[in-house]
Design an enzyme around this catalytic site. Structure first.
Site, mmCIF file in Angstrom:
data_model
loop_
_atom_site.group_PDB
_atom_site.id
_atom_site.type_symbol
_atom_site.label_atom_id
_atom_site.label_comp_id
_atom_site.label_asym_id
_atom_site.label_seq_id
_atom_site.Cartn_x
_atom_site.Cartn_y
_atom_site.Cartn_z
ATOM 1 N N HIS A 1 -31.256 -62.608 -50.224
ATOM 2 C CA HIS A 1 -31.350 -61.201 -49.814
ATOM 3 C C HIS A 1 -32.785 -60.843 -49.451
ATOM 4 O O HIS A 1 -33.562 -60.463 -50.346
ATOM 5 C CB HIS A 1 -30.856 -60.295 -50.949
ATOM 6 C CG HIS A 1 -29.385 -60.378 -51.142
ATOM 7 N ND1 HIS A 1 -28.502 -59.678 -50.378
ATOM 8 C CD2 HIS A 1 -28.644 -61.129 -51.979
ATOM 9 C CE1 HIS A 1 -27.262 -59.959 -50.735
ATOM 10 N NE2 HIS A 1 -27.319 -60.850 -51.718
ATOM 11 N N GLU B 1 -33.828 -58.237 -48.151
ATOM 12 C CA GLU B 1 -34.042 -56.809 -48.453
ATOM 13 C C GLU B 1 -34.355 -56.567 -49.926
ATOM 14 O O GLU B 1 -34.731 -55.469 -50.303
ATOM 15 C CB GLU B 1 -32.823 -55.996 -47.998
ATOM 16 C CG GLU B 1 -31.567 -56.091 -48.860
ATOM 17 C CD GLU B 1 -30.756 -57.360 -48.673
ATOM 18 O OE1 GLU B 1 -31.206 -58.298 -47.992
ATOM 19 O OE2 GLU B 1 -29.634 -57.424 -49.253
ATOM 20 N N CYS C 1 -26.355 -63.228 -46.771
ATOM 21 C CA CYS C 1 -25.480 -63.523 -47.916
ATOM 22 C C CYS C 1 -24.041 -63.784 -47.459
ATOM 23 O O CYS C 1 -23.778 -64.765 -46.784
ATOM 24 C CB CYS C 1 -25.564 -62.412 -48.958
ATOM 25 S SG CYS C 1 -24.834 -62.878 -50.543
#
Lengths: 197, 272
Positions: free
Chosen positions: A178, A180, A76
């Site tokens: 993202h 994650e 990001c």
């Protein structure tokens, strides 16, 4: 050991949790020696480019990051800071990637929301990070600025215009979305990064 | 579609085929009290609906795009319980989540984000102290600042802002407050219609569409979901970017996977 770079941008804890779910230990630190000796380095971040770059310079993390030889994954804001320049706060960035970071344009007669928040597709994969993914895999993304497409682009996403969802140059990898927070798709991408030699 | 920028520059074309582009989001909401999930009917008559972390994991596996946790026990000692809960959620789920309820300061937000929340939602505290929105967006970025608005259509046909979980009426029109809040830094609007909430008769399409078409940030519609068709309506007619619901998901009246399949069949872009 995987080291997650600690600086004044959010989202660090989420990355550590995601690695934990994959059974991988990591440490979060801004200690230069610790970062240097890591097997792999993750450079995450959510926030504003200008204060983030200022913080990196104060801690001399800017010079450190560009000198790293092991695999580095920007996420990001991390991706944006690895580019040459960001329109956000007219900020000079690390210059690892040639692409410029710009604010999404607004189009007359269309109310496309900025920031882009939500799930979008990545396509045209050109990196081992995306091994094992089907076409047009869904990833979670939150951003107002984007890196333009260039010869370092390894995945593309369309939002208002096509932009670099991922960039790669030598040992430097970066994704705008993202991983994650991108469910099982994100786990595959993180695992591919962990598996890098 | 016009692909020309205000400065006359042409944009490269984006692919409209191959099923690409940002999707509409389905967001289960978990109201939390004393560490448990509850759901009020018309903001009252609270019933117990289970362990939030178990529910969160189940929803993430079933295809929820995001989760919202609203803490309705905002006393000081319970706030610590909330931080512990946020940690457990963040450690266990792999999709984004928002935390709201009783958040009134930059410090409150810092603690929640540091412990793994992706976004926070603010409501009454931002209305009473609008500069909070500016502080939060400057400090953490507008992408993590969700402004929740509880709204009610009055006899005069206008939608007004309500505070304190719907107990306190204000004289502020919802369109005015939403516009101000976005200008101050709110990055998303979570709009709950009190007229529709708990009725299962469908979302408030008119105010959702008004806000979504006029604001440059995403609008999450909330309140009134009862059928799959209601979701189709709120995305098409209401122009919502995301739709939030609670009890119909908790009590399995609608399964998220089936809902997303239905929406996809109706040519609404969702993540499958």
């Amino acid at each position: 050991m995987i080291v997650i770079i600690k600086y004044n941008a959010g989202n660090v804890q989420s990355v550590q949790y995601a690695l934990q779910r994959l059974g991988v230990d990591s440490i979060v630190t801004d200690d230069i020696a610790e970062i240097q000796k890591a097997d792999k380095v993750i450079f995450p971040g959510v926030g504003h480019a200008a204060p983030a770059m200022q913080y990196l310079r104060e801690k001399e993390l800017d010079k450190l990051i560009i000198s790293l030889q092991q695999p580095v994954l920007g996420i990001c804001l991390g991706l944006q800071l690895m580019c040459m320049h960001s329109e956000e706060g007219d900020t000079s960035c690390l210059g690892i990637f040639n692409e410029a970071v710009k604010l999404f344009p607004t189009l007359a007669g269309e109310n496309l929301k900025i920031p882009q928040i939500g799930w979008n597709n990545i396509y045209d994969y050109k990196s081992v990070l995306f091994d094992g993914l089907g076409d047009n895999a869904f990833v979670y993304t939150v951003h107002s600025y984007f890196a333009a497409q260039g010869n370092e682009t390894t995945a593309t996403t369309d939002y208002i215009i096509p932009y670099s969802a991922a960039l790669e140059k030598g040992n430097f990898y970066a994704v705008q979305f993202h991983p994650e927070k991108s469910g099982t798709i994100g786990e595959i991408i993180l695992q591919n990064f962990i598996n890098l030699p | 579609m016009n692909r020309t920028l205000p400065n006359g520059e042409d944009l490269p074309p984006v692919s409209l085929s191959a099923g690409r582009g940002l999707t509409k989001r389905i967001i289960p909401c978990l109201d939390i009290r004393d560490g448990r999930t509850v759901k009020g009917i018309n903001f009252e008559d609270i019933r117990d609906a289970g362990d939030p972390v178990e529910l969160a994991i189940a929803y993430s596996k079933k295809g929820a795009d995001e989760l919202v946790f609203l803490d309705i026990t905002a006393t000081i000692e319970k706030r610590k319980t909330l931080v512990e809960l946020v940690k457990r959620i963040a450690a266990n789920i792999n999709i984004p989540f928002t935390v709201g309820g009783g958040i009134s300061s930059v410090e409150d937000v810092a603690v929640l984000l540091q412990n793994g929340a992706d976004k926070v939602s603010v409501n009454t505290s931002a209305f009473k102290n609008p500069v909070l929105l500016e502080q939060l967006s400057n400090q953490f970025g507008s992408q993590c600042v969700v402004l929740a608005i509880d709204t009610k259509k009055e006899a005069d046909g206008e939608w007004y802002v309500y505070l304190n979980g719907g107990r306190t009426k204000t004289e502020m029109k919802t369109t005015d407050w939403a516009g101000q809040a976005v200008a101050l830094g709110a990055g998303e609007i979570l709009l709950t219609s009190m007229n529709n909430d708990g009725t299962k008769n469908g979302f408030a399409l008119d105010i959702t569409a008004t806000l979504s078409r006029s604001l440059p940030v995403p609008v999450i519609a909330s309140g009134g979901a009862g059928t799959m068709q209601h979701f189709k309506e709120v995305f098409e007619t209401g122009n919502a970017d995301a739709a939030l619901a609670a009890s119909i998901f908790h009590y399995k009246e609608i399964e998220i996977a089936a809902l997303k399949k239905y929406l996809s069949d109706q040519l609404i872009r969702v993540r499958l």
